[in-house]
Design an enzyme around this catalytic site. Structure first.
Site, PDB file in Angstrom:
ATOM      1  N   GLU A 161      -3.098  30.801 -28.938  1.00 29.77           N
ATOM      2  CA  GLU A 161      -3.158  31.972 -29.879  1.00 29.77           C
ATOM      3  C   GLU A 161      -2.586  31.330 -31.176  1.00 29.77           C
ATOM      4  O   GLU A 161      -3.053  31.907 -32.387  1.00 29.77           O
ATOM      5  CB  GLU A 161      -1.794  32.834 -29.269  1.00 29.77           C
ATOM      6  CG  GLU A 161      -1.441  33.678 -30.268  1.00 29.77           C
ATOM      7  CD  GLU A 161      -1.421  35.345 -29.817  1.00 29.77           C
ATOM      8  OE1 GLU A 161      -1.449  35.508 -28.416  1.00 29.77           O
ATOM      9  OE2 GLU A 161      -0.929  36.293 -30.471  1.00 29.77           O
ATOM     10  N   ASP A 173       6.271  35.844 -25.341  1.00 32.15           N
ATOM     11  CA  ASP A 173       5.477  36.602 -24.769  1.00 32.15           C
ATOM     12  C   ASP A 173       4.511  35.957 -23.578  1.00 32.15           C
ATOM     13  O   ASP A 173       4.573  36.604 -22.565  1.00 32.15           O
ATOM     14  CB  ASP A 173       4.145  37.149 -25.721  1.00 32.15           C
ATOM     15  CG  ASP A 173       4.900  37.903 -26.982  1.00 32.15           C
ATOM     16  OD1 ASP A 173       6.115  38.267 -27.017  1.00 32.15           O
ATOM     17  OD2 ASP A 173       4.224  38.095 -27.939  1.00 32.15           O
TER      18      ASP A 173
END
Ligand code: GLA
Length: 387
Positions: A161, A173
């Site tokens: 990410e 997350d």
């Protein structure tokens, strides 16, 4: 979407009913308290949802990766290379970025046919991105016997990410999605990655997530701006003591910020991070003592700090939170995730839940012109194979 029709769709797309694909699931997450602390080495308290991303996947001969999703029409084929490059199709970059991490670690990948289905709303602060990354990571890890631990897969997904997708997120997350445990929240120290599962016992209350349904246009740039404001604060605080991150300061040191940081905006950012860490620690303590009332108060204080000091809320989130607090049976309510839109999380007495939903809908519609969505999730397990 049930598993049988999902599998049927897979065969309609890719054929060969004799070769059964493996089924993986990875949840989304909701963060109960501890916002914008993860990239500051602080505490967070998220839990995994029973909503998330499903992936049917099988190996095929050849050198081709076929990606498809049930959520919208977009089929793509990618040739396997030594290293992938970012594509113009945003959602494909999540699995591709993860595959890249495997390639970089020397894992050889062969042809694959993948079909995704997600039931966590995109861009709503419930980690649809981490969910796609982790479902890909656990699947590739198993199919190619790569042998990485959950923590390694979490770090590889975060790296995908950060570097491939280009969003400079912290580790919360992917960690929550990877390590989630049914009916538990995760008390995580984002500096040491030491964590503890804490049973989420809500007694006569339930968890309600409300989606503002506001597109979070500016989130990425504002997120990076907040990160650099925190880095600036750390730099200036070196004159006080050699801290690596803001979480090395405690709430008793907040009054010192003004002495070392002259910029009032940077002072507020640092104050949020330090005070939020204090709230997370207390929230976990009171939850263990079954004191939901104080837990709710801390959720409220967290939102106030995110609004006033960190400035990541906005009209829609504030409307849900401050109007929500006026309704009966609301124990606590705050924004969750990066902010600027996305969702709130609330703890509401079960007997008042349907009234909360109907009354807040009317008020929110009237004040913002937007239609909210409500979810009453269960707390589920982390990513893994389910079929
Ligand atoms: C996003 C990021 C997380 C975290 C939250 C804010 O969800 O992906 O790493 O920083 O925002 O708490």
């Amino acid at each position: 979407m049930d598993i049988i029709s999902f599998t049927d769709k897979y065969y309609e797309k890719y054929g060969n009913r004799n070769d059964k694909p493996a089924l993986f699931f990875s949840p989304g997450r909701v963060n109960l308290i501890g916002e914008h602390t993860d990239y500051n080495g602080g505490f967070v308290f998220p839990c995994a949802l029973n909503y998330g991303t499903y992936l049917l996947i099988r190996k095929v001969k050849g050198n081709k990766l076929s990606f498809s999703t049930i959520n919208f029409v977009d089929d793509t084929e990618v040739e396997i290379k030594d290293i992938f490059i970012n594509t113009s199709r945003k959602w494909i970059n999540y699995p591709l970025g993860v595959l890249n991490e495997f390639l970089k670690k020397g894992i050889k990948i062969s042809g694959l046919e993948l079909l995704f289905f997600g039931d966590v709303p995109n861009g709503a602060g419930l980690s649809s991105s981490a969910s796609i990354e982790m479902v890909t990571a656990v699947a590739i890890n198993e199919l190619f016997n790569a042998g990485f631990s959950t923590l390694e897969l979490v770090k590889m997904s975060q790296k995908a990410e950060n570097e491939f997708v280009g969003m400079n997120c912290g580790i919360m997350d992917q960690f929550a999605v990877g390590f989630g445990k049914k009916d538990n929240a995760i008390f995580l120290n984002c500096d040491t990655l030491f964590f503890e599962n804490v049973p989420l016992v809500l007694n006569d209350c339930s968890l309600i997530i409300t989606n503002t349904n506001k597109r979070r246009g500016l989130t990425d740039s504002k997120y990076n701006e907040r990160r650099s404001e925190c880095e600036k604060a750390v730099e200036l605080l070196q004159a006080y003591k050699p801290v690596r991150n803001l979480s090395e300061l405690n709430t008793g040191e907040i009054h010192l910020l003004e002495k070392y940081i002259k910029n009032p905006v940077v002072i507020k950012r640092a104050k949020h991070v330090i005070s939020e860490n204090g709230r997370v620690v207390e929230a976990v303590k009171v939850l263990k003592e079954n004191d939901l009332i104080r837990f709710g108060e801390l959720m409220n204080l967290s939102h106030d700090s995110l609004k006033d000091d960190y400035e990541v809320t906005g009209n829609e989130l504030d409307t849900l939170v401050y109007e929500g607090r006026k309704l009966p049976g609301v124990i606590g309510t705050r924004m969750t995730g990066a902010g600027f839109g996305g969702c709130t999380v609330s703890i509401v007495k079960k007997t008042d839940a349907s009234k909360f939903i109907s009354e807040l809908s009317v008020i929110y519609r009237k004040l913002t012109g937007l239609e909210p969505d409500f979810y009453q999730p269960e707390i589920g397990d982390g990513a893994g194979r389910i079929g």
